[in-house]
Design a protein around this motif. Structure first.
Motif, short mmCIF file in Angstrom:
data_model
loop_
_atom_site.label_atom_id
_atom_site.label_comp_id
_atom_site.label_asym_id
_atom_site.label_seq_id
_atom_site.Cartn_x
_atom_site.Cartn_y
_atom_site.Cartn_z
N HIS A 76 0.82 -1.21 0.00
CA HIS A 76 0.00 0.00 0.00
C HIS A 76 0.86 1.27 0.00
CE1 HIS A 76 -3.87 -2.04 0.42
NE2 HIS A 76 -3.24 -2.88 1.23
N SER A 89 -13.35 4.56 4.57
CA SER A 89 -11.91 4.65 4.74
C SER A 89 -11.49 6.06 5.14
CB SER A 89 -11.21 4.28 3.43
OG SER A 89 -11.56 2.96 3.04
N TRP A 118 -8.41 2.72 7.32
CA TRP A 118 -8.73 1.93 6.14
C TRP A 118 -8.74 0.45 6.55
CZ3 TRP A 118 -8.21 3.17 0.56
CH2 TRP A 118 -8.17 4.56 0.31
N GLU A 119 -9.57 -0.34 5.91
CA GLU A 119 -9.63 -1.75 6.29
C GLU A 119 -8.30 -2.47 6.08
OE1 GLU A 119 -13.02 -3.61 4.44
OE2 GLU A 119 -14.34 -2.97 6.08
N HIS A 120 -7.51 -2.01 5.10
CA HIS A 120 -6.22 -2.69 4.88
C HIS A 120 -5.29 -2.58 6.08
CE1 HIS A 120 -4.84 1.32 2.93
NE2 HIS A 120 -4.08 1.17 4.00
N ASN A 141 -10.62 9.06 3.18
CA ASN A 141 -9.64 8.57 2.20
C ASN A 141 -8.22 8.89 2.65
OD1 ASN A 141 -11.80 7.61 0.59
ND2 ASN A 141 -12.18 9.70 -0.08
N GLN A 142 -7.40 9.56 1.80
CA GLN A 142 -6.03 9.91 2.20
C GLN A 142 -5.88 11.41 2.43
OE1 GLN A 142 -3.98 7.85 3.25
NE2 GLN A 142 -4.51 5.88 2.32
N ASP A 155 -4.63 5.19 10.88
CA ASP A 155 -5.19 4.71 9.62
C ASP A 155 -6.36 3.79 9.92
OD1 ASP A 155 -5.66 3.62 7.12
OD2 ASP A 155 -3.57 3.19 6.68
N ARG A 164 -13.28 -2.81 14.19
CA ARG A 164 -12.44 -1.60 14.20
C ARG A 164 -12.20 -1.07 15.61
NH1 ARG A 164 -13.78 3.88 10.83
NH2 ARG A 164 -13.67 2.48 9.01
N TRP A 209 -8.86 8.56 8.16
CA TRP A 209 -7.87 8.73 9.23
C TRP A 209 -8.47 9.52 10.38
CZ3 TRP A 209 -2.59 7.23 8.94
CH2 TRP A 209 -2.22 6.62 7.74
#
Length: 202
Positions: free
Chosen positions: A31, A124, A166-168, A144-145, A164, A178, A126
């Motif tokens: 990633h 997703s 995000w699921e990853h 997102n990012q 972070d 989570r 932060w």
């Protein structure tokens, strides 16, 4: 100079059992590496080439999806790795602790509010602890990012702690739990690094 994937200051398995080695390895080598490669491709041959990532994000054209997503992904993950440590956990001290107590009433109240920001971010994104000029800290979250350096994210100040969601970042170990991942995060926070970032950006 093209941006380079930062090396981690600890082994992939160093944060276990809180963050598992396989997740760390995939997260870093796939990633984060992907964001780094795509960011370099997006800025190559443009006026952004050669600028610092902070300057790129602070002056970002938010309609430039390639730089927004990949520049954010590069910066956010670089910060994320730096505020984790196998010797982490506990609570902050000194001026950072004073700022957290002033903003939230107590460290426990900060943890509760930060966990809520991370847990209620839909999809997703932060959760952030940011510092404003003058030393006031605040909690926010971005999708997102995105991050607080970018214009008009509704989240101001300089990020000094990021999680972070995000699921990853957690799914191999925590699946859909989570909140358990968020709780585990507090066991690996490198408060010395967060305090260093606070002092440098207040």
């Amino acid at each position: 100079m093209a941006f380079e994937l930062p090396k981690l200051p600890y082994a992939y398995d160093a944060l276990e059992p809180h963050i598992d080695a396989r997740t760390m390895e995939i997260h870093h080598t796939k990633h984060h590496n992907g964001y780094t490669t795509k960011l370099n491709g997006a800025i190559e041959g443009t006026a952004l080439e050669g600028q610092s990532i902070e300057d790129i994000l602070k002056n970002l054209d938010m309609s430039n999806g390639a730089v927004r997503n990949n520049g954010g992904g590069f910066y956010n993950h670089s910060l994320f790795w730096s505020v984790l440590s196998p010797d982490g956990g506990g609570s902050p001290s000194g001026e950072l602790a004073d700022a957290i107590n002033a903003a939230f009433g107590s460290f426990e109240s900060f943890k509760e509010k930060f966990s809520t920001a991370a847990g209620t971010r839909f999809g997703s994104g932060w959760a952030w602890l940011c510092v404003q000029p003058g030393g006031k800290v605040e909690i926010c979250s971005t999708p997102n990012q995105d991050n607080s350096l970018m214009p008009n994210t509704g989240c101001g100040g300089h990020p000094i702690l990021g999680l972070d969601v995000w699921e990853h970042a957690y799914y191999l170990n925590y699946q859909n739990r989570r909140p358990d991942y968020v709780n585990a995060f507090f066991n690996v926070i490198n408060w010395n690094k967060v305090a260093e970032l606070f002092a440098a950006n207040k």
